[in-house]
Design a protein around this motif. Structure first.
Motif, PDB file in Angstrom:
ATOM      1  N   LEU A   8     -19.146 121.210  48.861  1.00 37.92           N
ATOM      2  CA  LEU A   8     -19.465 120.734  50.212  1.00 37.92           C
ATOM      3  C   LEU A   8     -18.216 120.697  51.080  1.00 37.92           C
ATOM      4  O   LEU A   8     -18.292 120.940  52.286  1.00 37.92           O
ATOM      5  N   TRP A   9     -17.083 120.389  50.498  1.00 37.23           N
ATOM      6  CA  TRP A   9     -15.811 120.409  51.236  1.00 37.23           C
ATOM      7  C   TRP A   9     -15.539 121.810  51.796  1.00 37.23           C
ATOM      8  O   TRP A   9     -15.076 121.964  52.927  1.00 37.23           O
ATOM      9  N   MET A  27     -15.538 112.966  55.971  1.00 35.63           N
ATOM     10  CA  MET A  27     -16.178 114.285  55.941  1.00 35.63           C
ATOM     11  C   MET A  27     -17.630 114.151  55.466  1.00 35.63           C
ATOM     12  O   MET A  27     -18.529 114.787  56.009  1.00 35.63           O
ATOM     13  N   PHE A  28     -17.828 113.340  54.446  1.00 31.27           N
ATOM     14  CA  PHE A  28     -19.183 113.011  53.998  1.00 31.27           C
ATOM     15  C   PHE A  28     -19.124 111.739  53.162  1.00 31.27           C
ATOM     16  O   PHE A  28     -18.042 111.194  52.912  1.00 31.27           O
ATOM     17  N   PRO A  30      -7.947 118.817  48.121  1.00 33.65           N
ATOM     18  CA  PRO A  30      -7.057 117.733  48.589  1.00 33.65           C
ATOM     19  C   PRO A  30      -7.786 116.502  49.124  1.00 33.65           C
ATOM     20  O   PRO A  30      -7.141 115.567  49.604  1.00 33.65           O
ATOM     21  N   LEU A  31      -9.107 116.488  49.038  1.00 33.82           N
ATOM     22  CA  LEU A  31      -9.855 115.359  49.583  1.00 33.82           C
ATOM     23  C   LEU A  31      -9.404 114.037  48.976  1.00 33.82           C
ATOM     24  O   LEU A  31      -9.188 113.922  47.774  1.00 33.82           O
ATOM     25  N   LYS A  32      -9.292 113.037  49.845  1.00 36.12           N
ATOM     26  CA  LYS A  32      -9.029 111.678  49.383  1.00 36.12           C
ATOM     27  C   LYS A  32     -10.338 110.903  49.395  1.00 36.12           C
ATOM     28  O   LYS A  32     -11.291 111.265  50.099  1.00 36.12           O
ATOM     29  N   LEU A  33     -10.373 109.823  48.634  1.00 34.75           N
ATOM     30  CA  LEU A  33     -11.521 108.917  48.628  1.00 34.75           C
ATOM     31  C   LEU A  33     -11.070 107.554  49.134  1.00 34.75           C
ATOM     32  O   LEU A  33     -10.112 106.990  48.608  1.00 34.75           O
ATOM     33  N   ASN A  77     -20.825 124.843  57.235  1.00 34.94           N
ATOM     34  CA  ASN A  77     -22.203 125.027  57.709  1.00 34.94           C
ATOM     35  C   ASN A  77     -23.170 124.127  56.945  1.00 34.94           C
ATOM     36  O   ASN A  77     -24.100 123.556  57.535  1.00 34.94           O
ATOM     37  N   LYS A  78     -22.961 124.007  55.644  1.00 38.03           N
ATOM     38  CA  LYS A  78     -23.827 123.142  54.842  1.00 38.03           C
ATOM     39  C   LYS A  78     -23.635 121.678  55.247  1.00 38.03           C
ATOM     40  O   LYS A  78     -24.605 120.916  55.319  1.00 38.03           O
ATOM     41  N   ARG A  79     -22.399 121.298  55.540  1.00 40.54           N
ATOM     42  CA  ARG A  79     -22.143 119.924  55.981  1.00 40.54           C
ATOM     43  C   ARG A  79     -22.872 119.633  57.295  1.00 40.54           C
ATOM     44  O   ARG A  79     -23.463 118.565  57.474  1.00 40.54           O
TER      45      ARG A  79
END
Length: 371
Positions: free
Chosen positions: A330-331, A270-271, A220-223, A335-337
């Motif tokens: 990554l989303w 988020m990144f 569901p990430l937006k840009l 922990n990786k973020r």
């Protein structure tokens, strides 16, 4: 010592010049900015005084008449101001500054912020622009903004090794400048961001295809695409792509906003992602790193000077499927973020924080003035 900056005070160049002047620790240095008549930017205020500007016919588009007038005006500015150092920037300002510096005998530095011959897919145009870069380098010092840009300057433009220097693009700590995200944003759908006008360099249609695949993977990430405004040559194509692929709720186009607003949006992301075809050394990536953001970037000149693959993010070939998979991965992996974000912050403080890097720039100027 008087330093003259020549270039259009727009976008990243405005930030570069502004940061250099405002963070200079030597109050005996005088500055003058030669910029375009239509450049829209707030004045640079140093120690309570507005830094002088000389407006000339300096425009992005080629126009023989305007360009001839602009060059004569730049030459007049140099003869009137009598600077000790000229630092010219980008394609048009770089040509004017290098030629005028050579004609007046003033020590001149040139920062390309990505060489002009990278800006087109046309082999013919690339060769023409490359020849112009070579012909107009004169006795100028290349002051590259990344090691990759220096290597390209020596290999392709044929700068002599002793005339090819590096000062990494550096910025103030955005972690201090950016305000905490408002509480109402806590419930907002998670988003990632990218600062880049829709144009060939920033590769927006590739990015839209990536986000289409991200959506298809159930993410569901937006840009939030920031900086949609000046010289957005592929904006119409991007808008059509968004409409055709039903991505209007996935890709949010943000018009030109203040630097503070940009940092605040970046802070809430988020990144950070960049799909650019080339860079000098991207200020927006460095600012995202200062905010402790993981970076997903194209493995291109400039990006690879600040993003270390699998250390503070991912460096990827321009493959839409791979980009989409890494974004979703990554989303999902908090922990990786955190790991990547911590490394971004560490690398920024070590190599790209202007507080620790600015003295190197002015040492370069002083050494040139004395030589």
């Amino acid at each position: 010592m008087k330093i003259m900056y020549i270039g259009q005070m727009i976008g990243g160049l405005d930030i570069y010049v502004r940061n250099s002047i405002l963070n200079c620790k030597d109050n005996s240095i005088d500055f003058v900015i030669v910029c375009g008549k239509k450049d829209e930017h707030p004045p640079v205020i140093r120690n309570g005084k507005v830094v002088r500007e000389r407006k000339v016919a300096l425009y992005r588009n080629l126009n023989p008449i305007h360009d001839f007038i602009g060059f004569i005006q730049v030459l007049q500015c140099i003869l009137t101001e009598k600077p000790d150092i000229i630092h010219c920037h980008s394609a048009k300002g770089g040509i004017f500054g290098r030629l005028a510096g050579w004609m007046t005998g003033v020590k001149t530095f040139y920062t390309a912020h990505a060489f002009s011959f990278l800006c087109t897919p046309s082999r013919l145009k690339r060769n023409v622009y490359l020849m112009i870069e070579r012909f107009t380098k004169m006795n100028t010092y290349l002051l590259a903004c990344s090691e990759s840009e220096k290597e390209m300057g020596v290999k392709d433009v044929k700068y002599r090794q002793d005339h090819a220097l590096v000062w990494h693009n550096s910025v103030p700590d955005a972690n201090v400048l950016a305000q905490p995200a408002e509480e109402k944003n806590a419930a907002e759908t998670p988003y990632i961001c990218y600062v880049g006008r829709p144009c060939y360099q920033k590769n927006p249609l590739f990015l839209a295809e990536v986000m289409k695949q991200v959506k298809e993977l159930g993410c569901p990430l937006k840009l939030k695409l920031l900086g949609v405004g000046y010289y957005s040559s592929e904006l119409t194509q991007l808008q059509e792509k968004i409409k055709e692929e039903n991505l209007k709720d996935t890709i949010l186009l943000k018009p030109w906003i203040s630097h503070e607003e940009c940092l605040n949006i970046m802070r809430g992301s988020m990144f950070y992602i960049t799909t650019s075809r080339y860079e000098g050394l991207p200020l927006s990536v460095i600012e995202a790193m200062s905010l402790g953001k993981p970076i997903i970037a194209s493995d291109k000149v400039g990006n690879k000077d600040c993003v270390c693959d699998n250390i503070n993010g991912y460096l990827l070939p321009l493959d839409t499927k791979l980009f989409a998979e890494k974004i979703v991965s990554l989303w999902k992996n908090e922990n990786k973020r955190k790991e990547f974000g911590s490394e971004s912050r560490r690398i920024f403080l070590a190599d790209f924080c202007i507080d620790s890097q600015i003295d190197k720039l002015f040492s370069i100027y002083r050494n040139a003035a004395l030589s």
